[in-house]
Write a protein that holds these residues in place. Sequence first.
Motif, mmCIF file in Angstrom:
data_model
loop_
_atom_site.group_PDB
_atom_site.id
_atom_site.type_symbol
_atom_site.label_atom_id
_atom_site.label_comp_id
_atom_site.label_asym_id
_atom_site.label_seq_id
_atom_site.Cartn_x
_atom_site.Cartn_y
_atom_site.Cartn_z
ATOM 1 N N THR A 1 0.868 -1.174 0.000
ATOM 2 C CA THR A 1 0.000 0.000 0.000
ATOM 3 C C THR A 1 0.900 1.217 0.000
ATOM 4 O O THR A 1 1.664 1.447 0.929
ATOM 5 C CB THR A 1 -0.951 -0.005 1.206
ATOM 6 O OG1 THR A 1 -1.720 -1.205 1.164
ATOM 7 C CG2 THR A 1 -1.871 1.198 1.171
ATOM 8 N N ARG A 2 0.833 1.974 -1.072
ATOM 9 C CA ARG A 2 1.730 3.095 -1.314
ATOM 10 C C ARG A 2 1.113 4.371 -0.749
ATOM 11 O O ARG A 2 0.234 4.976 -1.356
ATOM 12 C CB ARG A 2 2.017 3.212 -2.804
ATOM 13 C CG ARG A 2 3.021 2.153 -3.321
ATOM 14 C CD ARG A 2 2.383 0.905 -3.861
ATOM 15 N NE ARG A 2 3.332 -0.179 -4.110
ATOM 16 C CZ ARG A 2 3.811 -0.521 -5.303
ATOM 17 N NH1 ARG A 2 3.432 0.134 -6.378
ATOM 18 N NH2 ARG A 2 4.657 -1.518 -5.413
ATOM 19 N N LEU A 3 1.570 4.756 0.438
ATOM 20 C CA LEU A 3 0.994 5.912 1.126
ATOM 21 C C LEU A 3 1.484 7.234 0.559
ATOM 22 O O LEU A 3 0.743 8.221 0.543
ATOM 23 C CB LEU A 3 1.294 5.830 2.622
ATOM 24 C CG LEU A 3 0.565 4.691 3.340
ATOM 25 C CD1 LEU A 3 1.126 4.491 4.740
ATOM 26 C CD2 LEU A 3 -0.919 4.979 3.397
ATOM 27 N N LEU A 4 2.738 7.282 0.139
ATOM 28 C CA LEU A 4 3.292 8.458 -0.543
ATOM 29 C C LEU A 4 3.868 8.004 -1.869
ATOM 30 O O LEU A 4 4.574 6.993 -1.929
ATOM 31 C CB LEU A 4 4.405 9.113 0.278
ATOM 32 C CG LEU A 4 3.994 9.900 1.506
ATOM 33 C CD1 LEU A 4 5.238 10.376 2.264
ATOM 34 C CD2 LEU A 4 3.124 11.088 1.125
ATOM 35 N N PHE B 1 6.678 6.144 0.228
ATOM 36 C CA PHE B 1 6.582 5.419 1.490
ATOM 37 C C PHE B 1 5.456 4.402 1.375
ATOM 38 O O PHE B 1 4.350 4.752 0.961
ATOM 39 C CB PHE B 1 6.297 6.394 2.636
ATOM 40 C CG PHE B 1 6.182 5.723 3.971
ATOM 41 C CD1 PHE B 1 7.316 5.357 4.684
ATOM 42 C CD2 PHE B 1 4.940 5.441 4.512
ATOM 43 C CE1 PHE B 1 7.208 4.726 5.916
ATOM 44 C CE2 PHE B 1 4.824 4.815 5.744
ATOM 45 C CZ PHE B 1 5.959 4.448 6.440
ATOM 46 N N HIS B 2 5.761 3.160 1.742
ATOM 47 C CA HIS B 2 4.825 2.057 1.542
ATOM 48 C C HIS B 2 4.740 1.210 2.804
ATOM 49 O O HIS B 2 5.731 1.049 3.514
ATOM 50 C CB HIS B 2 5.302 1.118 0.435
ATOM 51 C CG HIS B 2 5.806 1.810 -0.788
ATOM 52 N ND1 HIS B 2 6.018 1.153 -1.964
ATOM 53 C CD2 HIS B 2 6.154 3.102 -1.047
ATOM 54 C CE1 HIS B 2 6.462 1.983 -2.890
ATOM 55 N NE2 HIS B 2 6.551 3.173 -2.342
ATOM 56 N N ILE B 3 3.596 0.604 3.024
ATOM 57 C CA ILE B 3 3.453 -0.474 3.987
ATOM 58 C C ILE B 3 3.245 -1.733 3.149
ATOM 59 O O ILE B 3 2.279 -1.836 2.388
ATOM 60 C CB ILE B 3 2.275 -0.249 4.958
ATOM 61 C CG1 ILE B 3 2.478 1.044 5.758
ATOM 62 C CG2 ILE B 3 2.119 -1.461 5.878
ATOM 63 C CD1 ILE B 3 3.706 1.054 6.667
ATOM 64 N N LEU C 1 6.128 -4.644 6.627
ATOM 65 C CA LEU C 1 7.314 -3.818 6.453
ATOM 66 C C LEU C 1 6.942 -2.387 6.069
ATOM 67 O O LEU C 1 5.997 -2.167 5.303
ATOM 68 C CB LEU C 1 8.188 -4.411 5.335
ATOM 69 C CG LEU C 1 8.552 -5.891 5.470
ATOM 70 C CD1 LEU C 1 9.167 -6.407 4.174
ATOM 71 C CD2 LEU C 1 9.482 -6.108 6.643
ATOM 72 N N ALA C 2 7.692 -1.429 6.598
ATOM 73 C CA ALA C 2 7.579 -0.034 6.172
ATOM 74 C C ALA C 2 8.758 0.237 5.249
ATOM 75 O O ALA C 2 9.916 0.020 5.638
ATOM 76 C CB ALA C 2 7.614 0.899 7.383
ATOM 77 N N PRO D 1 11.142 8.173 -5.896
ATOM 78 C CA PRO D 1 9.825 7.674 -5.521
ATOM 79 C C PRO D 1 9.165 6.861 -6.635
ATOM 80 O O PRO D 1 9.416 7.091 -7.819
ATOM 81 C CB PRO D 1 9.029 8.947 -5.236
ATOM 82 C CG PRO D 1 9.723 10.014 -6.004
ATOM 83 C CD PRO D 1 11.177 9.628 -6.037
ATOM 84 N N LEU D 2 8.327 5.924 -6.223
ATOM 85 C CA LEU D 2 7.541 5.156 -7.183
ATOM 86 C C LEU D 2 6.315 5.962 -7.602
ATOM 87 O O LEU D 2 5.869 6.860 -6.884
ATOM 88 C CB LEU D 2 7.095 3.831 -6.574
ATOM 89 C CG LEU D 2 8.199 2.866 -6.137
ATOM 90 C CD1 LEU D 2 7.591 1.529 -5.723
ATOM 91 C CD2 LEU D 2 9.257 2.674 -7.189
ATOM 92 N N THR D 3 5.777 5.626 -8.770
ATOM 93 C CA THR D 3 4.587 6.317 -9.272
ATOM 94 C C THR D 3 3.301 5.642 -8.811
ATOM 95 O O THR D 3 2.261 6.267 -8.826
ATOM 96 C CB THR D 3 4.598 6.395 -10.804
ATOM 97 O OG1 THR D 3 4.628 5.070 -11.331
ATOM 98 C CG2 THR D 3 5.782 7.197 -11.308
ATOM 99 N N GLY D 4 3.385 4.347 -8.435
ATOM 100 C CA GLY D 4 2.205 3.741 -7.844
ATOM 101 C C GLY D 4 1.866 2.321 -8.223
ATOM 102 O O GLY D 4 1.503 1.543 -7.376
#
Length: 130
Positions: free
Chosen positions: A26-29, A39-41, A105-106, A112-115
């Motif tokens: 889940t890509r939060l940022l 930033f991902h969980i 994992l955080a 950054p990734l695009t999504g």
Amino acid sequence: MIVRTLKEAEQSSRRVVSPDKHWESTRLLLKEDNMGFSFHITTIYAGTETHIWYQNHLESVYCISGEGEVETLEDAAIHSIKPGTIYVLDKNDEHMLRAHTELKLACVFNPPLTGQEVHDENGVYPLDDK
């Protein structure tokens, strides 16, 4: 200011499940948030092994819960992962990620990734050069 919840993001296109069903992220940022990193969980499912080689990205990974291991392929070094462990892929390290139990994992990526990225056949995420 950006405010979003993990629960909301999990119910949107920001939640990505790998084609092999080994993980979800889940890509939060993302890049569009203009923070210079993403930033991902990420959840790595128990009993899975994933080949990863971020040739275009640097990543830091902090274990929130679960147990597993990461093996760097260049030197066959195996490092235990458990809550409170951080590992940093500061040299675009090719590695195998193994989840003994479900790992939560955080993860931070630069650039950054695009999504919607998923690993290609070599374990790589494409570079977005736009």
